[in-house]
Scaffold this active site. Structure first.
Site, mmCIF file in Angstrom:
data_model
loop_
_atom_site.group_PDB
_atom_site.id
_atom_site.type_symbol
_atom_site.label_atom_id
_atom_site.label_comp_id
_atom_site.label_asym_id
_atom_site.label_seq_id
_atom_site.Cartn_x
_atom_site.Cartn_y
_atom_site.Cartn_z
ATOM 1 N N ASP B 9 9.531 -40.331 -75.328
ATOM 2 C CA ASP B 9 8.816 -41.413 -75.689
ATOM 3 C C ASP B 9 8.706 -41.586 -77.089
ATOM 4 O O ASP B 9 7.709 -40.715 -77.674
ATOM 5 C CB ASP B 9 7.556 -42.047 -74.864
ATOM 6 C CG ASP B 9 7.295 -43.272 -75.105
ATOM 7 O OD1 ASP B 9 8.049 -44.272 -75.632
ATOM 8 O OD2 ASP B 9 6.347 -43.689 -74.454
ATOM 9 N N ASP B 104 13.440 -46.782 -76.910
ATOM 10 C CA ASP B 104 12.773 -45.987 -77.428
ATOM 11 C C ASP B 104 12.113 -44.953 -76.191
ATOM 12 O O ASP B 104 11.358 -44.016 -76.527
ATOM 13 C CB ASP B 104 11.308 -46.523 -78.076
ATOM 14 C CG ASP B 104 10.627 -47.336 -77.199
ATOM 15 O OD1 ASP B 104 11.393 -47.656 -76.311
ATOM 16 O OD2 ASP B 104 9.719 -47.957 -77.688
ATOM 17 N N GLU B 105 12.681 -44.844 -75.064
ATOM 18 C CA GLU B 105 12.196 -43.910 -74.143
ATOM 19 C C GLU B 105 13.441 -43.522 -73.299
ATOM 20 O O GLU B 105 14.287 -44.323 -72.616
ATOM 21 C CB GLU B 105 11.005 -44.353 -73.510
ATOM 22 C CG GLU B 105 11.147 -45.761 -72.653
ATOM 23 C CD GLU B 105 9.831 -46.157 -71.826
ATOM 24 O OE1 GLU B 105 9.125 -44.955 -71.255
ATOM 25 O OE2 GLU B 105 9.546 -46.937 -71.966
#
Lengths: 371, 394
Positions: B9, B104-105
């Site tokens: 993350d 973003d993860e």
């Protein structure tokens, strides 16, 4: 009701109505055909409330009267009977006895009184038309009708009579919103009610087309209220018009285009069929690349691979690439019976015209696919 | 066999990208999001801004009040996508089993990678280092036997953290975790559970399953499984995207048509945007409704042509709504999705009559360009503007 009838005649009458009697439904009576023995004739009637058909067949009437039986079961039984002569008799409680040679069937029917009557019309004012021409007009438009029930106004063939000076023509137009087919044929008698055009349902025309396949030379047509009526020796077919407005088809048929191409029809069809095998299952998209006297067809499917084929055409002009649904093209090419076809193109995003080289009165329009 | 799942993350991703691209912003409270004037919401806040209580999904106007000295920047989606792709390329070197959840993860299943790259902790450390070297950004990693725990683990020591939950530590770890940390537990479900006296995951794990099922339906049983550390969901590589959807749970339940329509429009637009972003088109539209009694129904319809237009998805969803009892029974959850996806690279059939449709597509293109530049909430339908900003946030 009691009568004797020739098997062949009976089978013919029952076969005609197989697609009209409902297979299942909320109204059991619509699964049945109405048998009406009067004078020297047996009439067979079926209706789904949108399309109705009544056929008259010679029979030896012993006792006049009416009965209804399952259209599907009756046809299955009669078709399989071994003898030429078939006898039917209405017994108590709507039971009908069918008797032929050594076979005996008892089938339960429904009261003829509950059978919906076909719309009533007078025998006058029927206009004579050429059966072969009418059949051709249906054949060359019906394929383009939409099967998408949410686009109600495209689920029928638009039918009208045009008058230009002395000339009168019948016109049929059909479209599913992506392609269109329009055909004109002369008919110099006025058919009342056709001036502004009517919308004939796909199902009714399919039944009519089947009926015309039986052969003959003439038919008689008439409009009455919201019904279109067609008579042919011993049969009458009535279809209820679609209550919807057909779109303005004239605005999508280009009058002039930049590019004109002449192609050998059968070669075009075969190449397109092969190439389209590798087009995407969903869209059937094929790229057409026109250059000087050449057409290159390509299809690409990320899961399968690609196909390419080149054919000779008559074309003098700039290179252009256009995408088309191969199925739309193949269906058109299939009904055009000419040796060559003309393709009129504007660009990759405007309607394109396909015409046979031997019939100026038939125009097909296909909308391209964006590449 | 015990799986080894890593959850990577990125820390305050959008804000961190802005700070990296403009070093003058380093150490300052950077807040990326929609325009306060237009009821925009915060998409990301740097750690310096979080000190002031700013967090993502908060209305930008509120963030301005909390942190007047903040540097407020518009969303530059294209840029974040570029960097996200760089990161993904690094992850792909360690396993093909990567499931990105957003830019973003991502989840990685490294169960089979140990022989090549060593234990998961080593892999995670290496990934973090390489991401930093390539992009100058920090990431937090969580390692656990399943997705649910890996995600919780990555959140524990943010930023730049690395936490491993070993199989034997799972029970201890879960015991005192608040139930809101469980996957799928939003405000509404939290209320129900609190009403039953359940505050921690440990309490839920010990509760009789029948009682939970009675209150929450099948969904309740899934929660109990999670609370006991059981989560068998596999890591699904993104190339196999089968459907795209949006859903939301409401408190209180929705019952009036206008409000339901608004949420469906919002969700449909988001689905349409995601489709276009991934260059996909969907043929089948699904509507999901969970009634207050927790019963779930789904209805679907297949369109004549595949679409990536929010408005078309919305119209179909409204038709499907009539096939549910949402208005009669109220709706606790609504969801819109599309499946039967195809690549947009396919040729696209043009229509003879629909000049209206062409107009819709052209305006959608313009809207998308604005969203790419300023974020998903930069522009929306006027009918969606009346909605509470809290609800619009993602």
């Amino acid at each position: 009701m009691e009568f004797n009838i020739n098997k062949e005649e009976f089978v013919k009458g029952l076969f005609r109505v197989q697609n009209i009697v409902e297979k299942k439904g909320t109204m059991p009576i619509l699964l049945n055909v109405l048998l009406d023995a009067q004078g020297r004739d047996l009439s067979i009637t079926a209706t789904n409330l949108e399309v109705g058909l009544k056929g008259i067949h010679p029979a030896e009437i012993i006792k006049e009267g009416r009965a209804t039986l399952s259209g599907k079961k009756l046809y299955e039984v009669i078709k399989e009977l071994p003898e030429k002569k078939i006898s039917l008799k209405l017994k108590e409680n709507q039971w009908v006895e069918i008797f032929s040679g050594k076979s005996l069937f008892n089938i339960m029917g429904l009261s003829a009184d509950s059978f919906p009557s076909l719309p009533v019309f007078e025998e006058e004012d029927f206009i004579e038309a050429d059966l072969v021409v009418f059949k051709e007009m249906i054949e060359k438009t019906l394929f383009a009708v939409s099967s998408d029930e949410t686009r109600h106004n495209l689920t029928g063939v638009f039918f009208l009579q045009k008058t230009e000076g002395e000339e009168k023509t019948l016109k049929m137009v059909a479209t599913d919103g992506y392609r269109l087919s329009m055909i004109d044929r002369p008919l110099n008698t006025v058919v009342k009610g056709l001036e502004n055009g009517i919308l004939l349902p796909k199902k009714g025309l399919a039944e009519l087309s089947k009926l015309l396949e039986e052969g003959g030379e003439k038919i008689w047509i008439k409009m009455k209220n919201n019904n279109f009526i067609v008579k042919k020796d011993g049969v009458v077919l009535i279809m209820r018009l679609l209550d919807s407005e057909f779109p303005d088809y004239r605005q999508v048929i280009p009058l002039k285009t930049k590019r004109h191409i002449r192609i050998k029809r059968s070669q075009f069809m075969e190449s397109l069929k092969r190439v389209s095998i590798l087009s995407s299952e969903k869209t059937k998209g094929v790229k057409f690349h026109f250059s000087q006297d050449t057409l290159e067809l390509t299809a690409y499917n990320p899961e399968l691979g690609e196909a390419k084929e080149e054919i000779e055409v008559e074309y003098k002009g700039e290179d252009i690439k256009v995408g088309f649904n191969a199925r739309f093209f193949l269906e058109v090419l299939n009904i055009l019976k000419s040796d060559d076809v003309f393709l009129d193109l504007e660009d990759g995003i405007s309607p394109s015209i396909i015409r046979p080289d031997n019939d100026e009165k038939h125009t097909c329009v296909v909308m391209p696919m964006r590449i | 066999m015990t799986r080894k799942i890593i959850h990577i993350d990125m820390d305050a991703f959008y804000a961190a990208v802005e700070q990296r691209d403009n070093p003058a912003l380093k150490g300052l409270p950077v807040i990326v999001g929609g325009d306060a004037q237009k009821r925009g919401v915060v998409s990301a806040a740097s750690y310096e801004a979080r000190v002031f209580g700013v967090h993502s999904a908060m209305p930008t106007s509120q963030a301005r009040r909390l942190c007047p000295q903040g540097i407020f920047l518009p969303v530059r989606m294209r840029r974040y996508q570029e960097i996200s792709e760089q990161i993904l390329a690094i992850l792909k070197e360690y396993t093909p089993l990567i499931e990105p959840l957003s830019l973003d993860e991502s989840f990685l299943d490294v169960t089979g990678s140990e022989k090549l790259f060593g234990p998961p902790v080593k892999i995670a450390r290496e990934i973090k280092r390489r991401i930093y070297e390539a992009t100058g950004l920090t990431a937090s990693a969580g390692i656990a036997p399943n997705k649910f725990l890996a995600k919780i683990a990555s959140d524990l020591k943010k930023p730049d953290g690395l936490v491993e939950i070993k199989p034997e530590e799972v029970q201890d770890f879960l015991r005192d975790l608040p139930i809101s940390k469980l996957w799928g537990v939003g405000k509404a479900t939290e209320e129900v559970l609190k009403g039953m006296g359940i505050l921690t995951v440990g309490q839920l794990a010990g509760y009789p399953p029948q009682a939970i099922e009675k209150r929450l339906g099948k969904f309740g049983l899934d929660l109990i499984a999670l609370s006991r550390g059981k989560d068998d969901r596999p890591v699904i590589p993104s190339s196999e995207t089968k459907s795209i959807s949006q859903e939301e749970t409401f408190t209180p339940d929705l019952h009036d048509l206008e409000t339901i329509k608004k949420f469906l429009l919002d969700q449909s637009e988001r689905v349409g945007w995601e489709l276009r972003r991934q260059r996909l088109k969907g043929h089948t539209v699904h509507l999901k409704v969970r009634y207050p009694d927790f019963n779930l129904v789904t209805r679907s319809a297949t369109l004549p042509l595949p679409t990536d237009q929010g408005i078309e998805i919305y119209q179909t969803a409204i038709n499907l709504l009539n096939k549910t009892d949402a208005l009669k029974k109220k709706a606790r959850l609504l969801g819109v999705g599309v499946s039967n996806l195809s690549r947009r690279d396919d040729l696209k059939q043009l229509s003879l009559f629909d000049s209206g449709r062409k107009k819709v597509e052209r305006s959608t293109e313009v809207v998308d360009r604005i969203r790419d530049k300023f974020g998903p909430d930069a522009i929306k339908r006027a009918s969606l503007l009346e909605k509470d900003d809290e609800e619009v946030g993602r």
